[in-house]
Design a protein around this motif. Sequence first.
Motif, mmCIF file in Angstrom:
data_model
loop_
_atom_site.group_PDB
_atom_site.id
_atom_site.type_symbol
_atom_site.label_atom_id
_atom_site.label_comp_id
_atom_site.label_asym_id
_atom_site.label_seq_id
_atom_site.Cartn_x
_atom_site.Cartn_y
_atom_site.Cartn_z
ATOM 1 N N LEU A 1 50.462 36.401 43.284
ATOM 2 C CA LEU A 1 50.074 36.311 42.122
ATOM 3 C C LEU A 1 49.333 37.463 41.438
ATOM 4 C CD1 LEU A 1 50.032 34.821 39.970
ATOM 5 C CD2 LEU A 1 47.611 33.218 40.706
ATOM 6 N N ILE A 2 47.977 38.015 42.089
ATOM 7 C CA ILE A 2 47.353 38.579 41.703
ATOM 8 C C ILE A 2 47.811 40.279 41.238
ATOM 9 C CG2 ILE A 2 45.699 39.851 42.711
ATOM 10 C CD1 ILE A 2 44.528 37.328 42.675
ATOM 11 N N ALA A 3 48.657 40.297 42.532
ATOM 12 C CA ALA A 3 49.762 41.623 42.141
ATOM 13 C C ALA A 3 50.142 41.520 40.778
ATOM 14 C CB ALA A 3 50.754 41.850 43.443
ATOM 15 N N LYS A 4 51.340 40.351 40.584
ATOM 16 C CA LYS A 4 52.022 40.012 39.504
ATOM 17 C C LYS A 4 51.513 40.137 38.141
ATOM 18 C CE LYS A 4 55.583 36.902 38.828
ATOM 19 N NZ LYS A 4 56.063 36.531 38.819
ATOM 20 N N LEU A 5 49.962 39.688 37.991
ATOM 21 C CA LEU A 5 48.726 38.990 37.751
ATOM 22 C C LEU A 5 48.146 40.798 36.974
ATOM 23 C CD1 LEU A 5 46.642 36.301 38.404
ATOM 24 C CD2 LEU A 5 48.352 36.507 36.300
ATOM 25 N N ARG A 6 47.957 41.939 38.098
ATOM 26 C CA ARG A 6 47.329 42.816 37.610
ATOM 27 C C ARG A 6 48.915 43.685 37.206
ATOM 28 N NH1 ARG A 6 41.882 43.299 37.849
ATOM 29 N NH2 ARG A 6 41.797 43.068 39.917
ATOM 30 N N LYS A 7 50.135 44.142 37.618
ATOM 31 C CA LYS A 7 50.850 44.302 37.300
ATOM 32 C C LYS A 7 51.129 44.242 35.161
ATOM 33 C CE LYS A 7 55.810 45.473 38.028
ATOM 34 N NZ LYS A 7 57.022 44.007 37.838
ATOM 35 N N MET A 8 51.190 42.613 35.444
ATOM 36 C CA MET A 8 51.982 41.900 34.211
ATOM 37 C C MET A 8 50.697 42.709 32.894
ATOM 38 S SD MET A 8 54.922 41.095 34.747
ATOM 39 C CE MET A 8 55.680 39.479 33.477
ATOM 40 N N ILE A 9 49.882 42.275 33.090
ATOM 41 C CA ILE A 9 48.698 41.918 31.969
ATOM 42 C C ILE A 9 47.533 43.390 31.743
ATOM 43 C CG2 ILE A 9 46.604 40.859 31.236
ATOM 44 C CD1 ILE A 9 48.179 38.278 32.198
ATOM 45 N N PRO A 10 48.011 43.921 30.958
ATOM 46 C CA PRO A 10 47.331 45.274 30.831
ATOM 47 C C PRO A 10 45.787 45.018 30.614
ATOM 48 C CG PRO A 10 48.541 44.998 29.498
ATOM 49 C CD PRO A 10 49.167 44.120 30.014
ATOM 50 N N ASN A 11 44.888 46.043 31.492
ATOM 51 C CA ASN A 11 43.015 45.974 31.440
ATOM 52 C C ASN A 11 42.766 44.151 31.698
ATOM 53 O OD1 ASN A 11 43.679 48.683 30.297
ATOM 54 N ND2 ASN A 11 43.903 47.489 28.736
ATOM 55 N N LEU A 12 43.725 43.837 32.611
ATOM 56 C CA LEU A 12 43.024 42.466 33.205
ATOM 57 C C LEU A 12 41.378 42.560 33.523
ATOM 58 C CD1 LEU A 12 43.287 39.244 34.067
ATOM 59 C CD2 LEU A 12 44.563 40.098 35.811
ATOM 60 N N VAL A 13 41.038 41.603 33.706
ATOM 61 C CA VAL A 13 39.931 41.256 34.429
ATOM 62 C C VAL A 13 39.707 40.020 35.411
ATOM 63 C CG1 VAL A 13 37.343 40.619 33.441
ATOM 64 C CG2 VAL A 13 38.611 42.393 32.392
ATOM 65 N N LEU A 14 39.480 40.250 36.085
ATOM 66 C CA LEU A 14 39.632 39.107 37.275
ATOM 67 C C LEU A 14 38.245 38.189 37.576
ATOM 68 C CD1 LEU A 14 42.959 39.482 39.647
ATOM 69 C CD2 LEU A 14 42.681 37.838 37.477
ATOM 70 N N ARG A 15 38.290 37.513 37.389
ATOM 71 C CA ARG A 15 37.013 36.106 37.737
ATOM 72 C C ARG A 15 37.468 35.991 39.160
ATOM 73 N NH1 ARG A 15 32.586 34.008 37.821
ATOM 74 N NH2 ARG A 15 31.009 35.755 37.071
ATOM 75 N N SER A 16 36.985 35.397 40.110
ATOM 76 C CA SER A 16 37.298 34.562 40.853
ATOM 77 C C SER A 16 36.186 33.889 41.612
ATOM 78 C CB SER A 16 38.272 35.451 41.940
ATOM 79 O OG SER A 16 38.527 33.564 42.937
ATOM 80 N N THR A 17 36.020 32.797 42.750
ATOM 81 C CA THR A 17 35.560 32.164 42.850
ATOM 82 C C THR A 17 35.125 31.858 44.737
ATOM 83 O OG1 THR A 17 34.271 30.904 41.135
ATOM 84 C CG2 THR A 17 33.638 30.935 43.169
ATOM 85 N N PHE A 18 34.539 31.376 45.598
ATOM 86 C CA PHE A 18 34.877 31.600 46.636
ATOM 87 C C PHE A 18 33.751 30.796 48.089
ATOM 88 C CE2 PHE A 18 39.088 34.047 47.194
ATOM 89 C CZ PHE A 18 38.423 35.062 46.248
ATOM 90 N N GLY B 1 31.937 35.176 41.975
ATOM 91 C CA GLY B 1 31.100 34.073 43.094
ATOM 92 C C GLY B 1 31.209 34.078 43.641
ATOM 93 N N VAL B 2 30.205 33.590 44.807
ATOM 94 C CA VAL B 2 30.076 33.294 45.542
ATOM 95 C C VAL B 2 29.680 31.853 46.972
ATOM 96 C CG1 VAL B 2 30.909 33.774 48.449
ATOM 97 C CG2 VAL B 2 30.817 35.578 46.629
#
Length: 447
Positions: free
Chosen positions: A287-304, A332-333
């Motif tokens: 999913l991450i690889a697809k989002l990085r490829k498909m959405i230009p200039n993507l800013v990804l936020r996550s939480t762990f 965010g962790v």
Amino acid sequence: MQKKHQRGAFFPVSLGCPKNLNDLEVISGGLLAAGWSIADAPENADLYLINTCAFIPAARNEAVEEIERGVAWKKEAPNRKLAVSGCLTAYDRDGSFHKKFPQVDCWLGIDDIGRVDAVLQGGKASSSCKFLADDSLPRLQLTVPHLAYLKIADGCNNCCTYCAIPLLRGKLRSLPMQCVVAEAKQRVASGVRELVVVAQDISAYGMDRPESGENLPKLLGELNRIDGDFVIRLLYTHPAHYTDELIDAINANSKVLPYLDIPLQHISDGLLRAMNRHVSQTAVEELIAKLRKMIPNLVLRSTFITGFPGETEAQFEELADFCRRVKFERLGVFPFSAEPGTIAAKLPGQVPTEVAEARSTLLMKRQIARMRRMQKARVGSRERILVDAVGNGIAWGRGVADAPEIDNLVLVENPPRSCRAGEFLDVEIIGTQNCDVIARAVSKKRK
Ligand code: SF4
């Protein structure tokens, strides 16, 4: 002294997440409609109303401190009322907070959000959570005029084993699209320039009403069709609910920012299963690889979450390596918290708190170092930002990469004299300051 309406004046306090703030907007709108006025300070109020969060221990401690402030305020003058609403009321199944604070005049349930005055006038408080505020209810915007949280659903059916939210907020219930669009139109017409779409899991939008055919991709299309110069930001999506249709909708709708908040919680297969996250490591990586490829200039936020029961040093290293490889722009962790009533709280292999905390501290330390490098890489780039405030020769704003209250700022030196909060400004990034960036205006502001 402020003129009082026939009911009196209330002083609202919002704790917790933007969804809670959205609830308090509905509570406040209902009280104004019932003849209350809003006090600008506690000393001018007759009612002290605290909308609480109970998600984790720190949130409950914050609620206790605020209630203690309310109790002290109540003692200062006769006939003052103290009311508590929000998740702490739902959390308090054993009544321990009710017993701790007999001074509280009214404990409001989740389903009382639209009927607070009725309960204050003696009506029975609710204990169920099926309520969802639609656009027919009066609401008082409590955010700055140019920013609004658009709450599209409440509750959650994902049942992550560590999470108490389904116990506090109930089953997923999403608003009909026409209600969401109607509210969004009202907000944009009133000057909102950034709509932040929120729910416990916005990507589950419509899944409780499959017969309606409504889902997040369709909703984004409808919101994008609303006239006006504004942007749409998405918070709280679930990795298991991404579809090609959703990715296409994010790309096809120009108002939707290429900013995605996808709480992943962990990456190790064993822990993802134990968390009941409905995704595997491979699925997340793809999913991450697809989002990085498909959405230009993507800013990804996550939480762990670190220190989930059973988490080994090797699994933690797997997570740390994953963060190093993905280079989340925002992160965010949180150390695991054994929430009463959750499955995870009873799982074997509970990790000592100090280990869980040390792991989250280490991950965040590395993230801050990465973020500083990423911010430096923005130097020389041109961005369109939304100005949040102007003063003392500085304008504070946020670009695509900066969600309100949780991310960083763009500090514009010597902004144009005509620069105003709530307007878009084209800037060039010229430097950094910790994790914020410094900028200069590059062209006339756009209306
Ligand atoms: S998706 Fe979020 S709100 Fe829903 S159960 Fe999981 S952690 Fe809780």
